[in-house]
Design an enzyme around this catalytic site. Structure first.
Site, mmCIF file in Angstrom:
data_model
loop_
_atom_site.group_PDB
_atom_site.id
_atom_site.type_symbol
_atom_site.label_atom_id
_atom_site.label_comp_id
_atom_site.label_asym_id
_atom_site.label_seq_id
_atom_site.Cartn_x
_atom_site.Cartn_y
_atom_site.Cartn_z
ATOM 1 N N HIS A 127 0.794 -1.235 0.000
ATOM 2 C CA HIS A 127 0.000 0.000 0.000
ATOM 3 C C HIS A 127 0.822 1.279 0.000
ATOM 4 C CE1 HIS A 127 1.067 -0.060 4.225
ATOM 5 N NE2 HIS A 127 0.679 1.197 4.305
HETATM 6 C C1 UD1 Z 1 -1.981 5.579 5.997
HETATM 7 C C2 UD1 Z 1 -0.655 6.049 6.601
HETATM 8 C C3 UD1 Z 1 0.397 4.957 6.435
HETATM 9 C C4 UD1 Z 1 -0.085 3.633 6.970
HETATM 10 C C5 UD1 Z 1 -1.413 3.272 6.325
HETATM 11 C C6 UD1 Z 1 -1.952 1.983 6.863
HETATM 12 C C7 UD1 Z 1 -0.194 8.465 6.482
HETATM 13 C C8 UD1 Z 1 0.607 9.486 5.809
HETATM 14 N N1 UD1 Z 1 -0.149 7.237 5.936
HETATM 15 O O1 UD1 Z 1 -1.794 5.435 4.604
HETATM 16 O O2 UD1 Z 1 1.561 5.325 7.129
HETATM 17 O O3 UD1 Z 1 0.874 2.629 6.699
HETATM 18 O O4 UD1 Z 1 -2.340 4.337 6.595
HETATM 19 O O5 UD1 Z 1 -3.142 1.624 6.263
HETATM 20 O O6 UD1 Z 1 -0.830 8.745 7.472
HETATM 21 N N2 UD1 Z 1 -9.360 4.835 2.225
HETATM 22 C C9 UD1 Z 1 -10.564 4.180 2.271
HETATM 23 N N3 UD1 Z 1 -11.075 3.855 3.499
HETATM 24 C C10 UD1 Z 1 -10.445 4.157 4.667
HETATM 25 C C11 UD1 Z 1 -9.221 4.835 4.595
HETATM 26 C C12 UD1 Z 1 -8.694 5.160 3.361
HETATM 27 O O7 UD1 Z 1 -11.161 3.881 1.251
HETATM 28 O O8 UD1 Z 1 -10.972 3.826 5.742
HETATM 29 C C13 UD1 Z 1 -8.791 5.166 0.887
HETATM 30 C C14 UD1 Z 1 -9.093 6.567 0.440
HETATM 31 O O9 UD1 Z 1 -9.251 6.536 -0.928
HETATM 32 C C15 UD1 Z 1 -7.811 7.313 0.776
HETATM 33 C C16 UD1 Z 1 -6.758 6.248 0.566
HETATM 34 O O10 UD1 Z 1 -7.368 5.034 0.956
HETATM 35 O O11 UD1 Z 1 -7.643 8.445 0.007
HETATM 36 C C17 UD1 Z 1 -5.507 6.462 1.365
HETATM 37 O O12 UD1 Z 1 -5.807 6.620 2.761
HETATM 38 P P1 UD1 Z 1 -4.830 7.517 3.706
HETATM 39 O O13 UD1 Z 1 -5.268 7.416 5.123
HETATM 40 O O14 UD1 Z 1 -4.705 8.882 3.127
HETATM 41 O O15 UD1 Z 1 -3.434 6.857 3.521
HETATM 42 P P2 UD1 Z 1 -3.007 5.335 3.610
HETATM 43 O O16 UD1 Z 1 -2.461 4.954 2.283
HETATM 44 O O17 UD1 Z 1 -4.094 4.482 4.201
#
Ligand code: UD1
Length: 362
Positions: free
Chosen positions: A205
């Site tokens: 991821h």
């Molecule tokens: C975040 C953390 C990362 C961690 C990861 C674990 C930061 C900078 N990054 O990255 O360090 O390893 O979490 O999972 O804080 N989304 C959903 N549902 C959710 C959450 C996210 O669909 O419940 C999707 C959304 O499209 C979102 C994307 O995932 O834009 C990324 O989510 P985000 O929390 O921004 O970053 P992660 O890649 O999850």
């Protein structure tokens, strides 16, 4: 002592669970749990609260997904209000996600000391959003709780006083040890029709791997090869799922007979899945640590790690994203090459107890 504890994204939940449990046993501590809402899907959040029996958050900021700046800013604005209302003696943050820095900064601006659990880790790669979050959070925290000796070296080099650094072990491993027996009851292998020790678990991821089409393709080429010898099961993160569609990789994946995409799993099912696997392929930080304790070979699809002890003492090999290298290392494992590993110092299931003791004595 009123302590506001922060959790926001999936890897935070495993770290906050043993701390909340420990704090709730001390009459001198009034713990308050804040969920920022950085992760909000049932499978990315609620499932972990249930599996790990984390108390329902006292306050949910419900910030949701956004760009880094917008997300962090929304957390800061909402968390400032929490601090004004609660007036805590301390704010405790864990890990390296946007919620970590997003809550640490408003706290110090209000002269409330911050405790950072999992301080001092450095990948030395400033393109990683987490590296920025780590450096910034450490530089403003009063209590730096480290998981491994490299943390101390890194913090001293950055000018942090030795008096503020505490080597306490790893709360993530507290959670693993507390839940291992329970995870053994999980039916995930039957549900996914997997044979113990005869499959690999994949997680992927990191933006550097999945947001770049070329890099993702190199990894996919390696996976195509590996799955022909060993089935691969892939609980997929929502970010990665979005990219597979965007890059039109789904057709290619459907053609791989032994490659299984599944929804994100809860903690207990995932622990069971890793514990019974032949091999883990990952770009996660936490899984490098968990495989070290479970003695499962771990192939890390990154150029670096902020957790060097998992390579020095654990089962972790850093292979990067070169197709041939990933294939080669995976076949080494399949051909029986095992890495002798030992338990890192203080990864003994008692880290949360040490942290709470230090906070109470301060
Ligand atoms: C975040 C953390 C990362 C961690 C990861 C674990 C930061 C900078 N990054 O990255 O360090 O390893 O979490 O999972 O804080 N989304 C959903 N549902 C959710 C959450 C996210 O669909 O419940 C999707 C959304 O499209 C979102 C994307 O995932 O834009 C990324 O989510 P985000 O929390 O921004 O970053 P992660 O890649 O999850």
């Amino acid at each position: 002592m009123k302590i506001v504890n922060v959790a926001g994204a999936r890897p935070n939940f495993m770290k906050i669970a043993p701390l909340m449990k420990e704090m709730n046993q001390h009459p001198d501590i009034q713990p308050i749990l804040v969920h920022t809402g950085q992760h909000y899907d049932e499978k990315m959040s609620k499932l972990f609260f249930e599996d790990l029996q984390i108390p329902k958050p006292d306050i949910d900021l419900e910030v949701g997904s956004a760009s880094h700046s917008v997300q962090t800013a929304k957390i800061m604005i909402a968390f400032e209000q929490v601090l004004l209302q609660e007036q805590p003696d301390l704010v405790l943050v864990v890990g390296d996600v946007n919620s970590t820095i997003g809550c640490a900064l408003p706290a110090v601006k209000q002269h409330i000391p911050v405790a950072h659990v999992e301080a001092g880790l450095r990948s030395f790669d400033r393109d990683m959003p987490e590296e920025i979050n780590r450096i910034l959070t450490d530089s403003i925290s009063s209590y730096l709780f480290i998981t491994e000796p490299s943390g101390k070296e890194n913090l001293l080099r950055e000018g942090i006083s030795e008096d503020n650094i505490y080597f306490v072990g790893n709360v993530m491993i507290d959670t693993l040890m507390a839940n291992k027996a329970k995870a053994e009851q999980s039916q995930v292998l039957q549900t996914l029709d997997l044979v113990p020790q005869n499959y690999a678990v994949l997680t992927l991821h990191r933006p550097s791997n999945v947001d770049n089409r070329e890099t993702f393709l190199r990894i996919l080429n390696a996976l195509e090869n590996i799955q022909s010898s060993l089935p691969i099961v892939f609980p997929i993160h929502p970010r990665t799922r979005n990219r597979l569609d965007e890059f039109s990789f789904m057709d290619r994946i459907r053609k791989m007979d032994n490659f299984r995409l599944v929804e994100p799993l809860g903690y207990l099912d995932f622990l069971k899945l890793v514990a019974e696997s032949k091999l883990a392929l990952t770009d996660s930080g936490g899984i490098q640590e968990e495989t070290t304790i479970l003695k499962i070979p771990c192939i890390t699809l990154r150029e670096n790690t902020e957790r060097p002890i998992t390579v020095q003492q654990g089962t972790n090999v850093i292979v990067g994203t070169d197709t041939e290298r990933i294939i080669q290392e995976s076949h080494n494992v399949l051909n029986g090459k095992r890495i002798a590993s030992q338990m890192p110092d203080l990864w003994d299931g008692k880290a949360a107890g040490r942290i709470v003791k230090i906070l109470l004595e301060a």
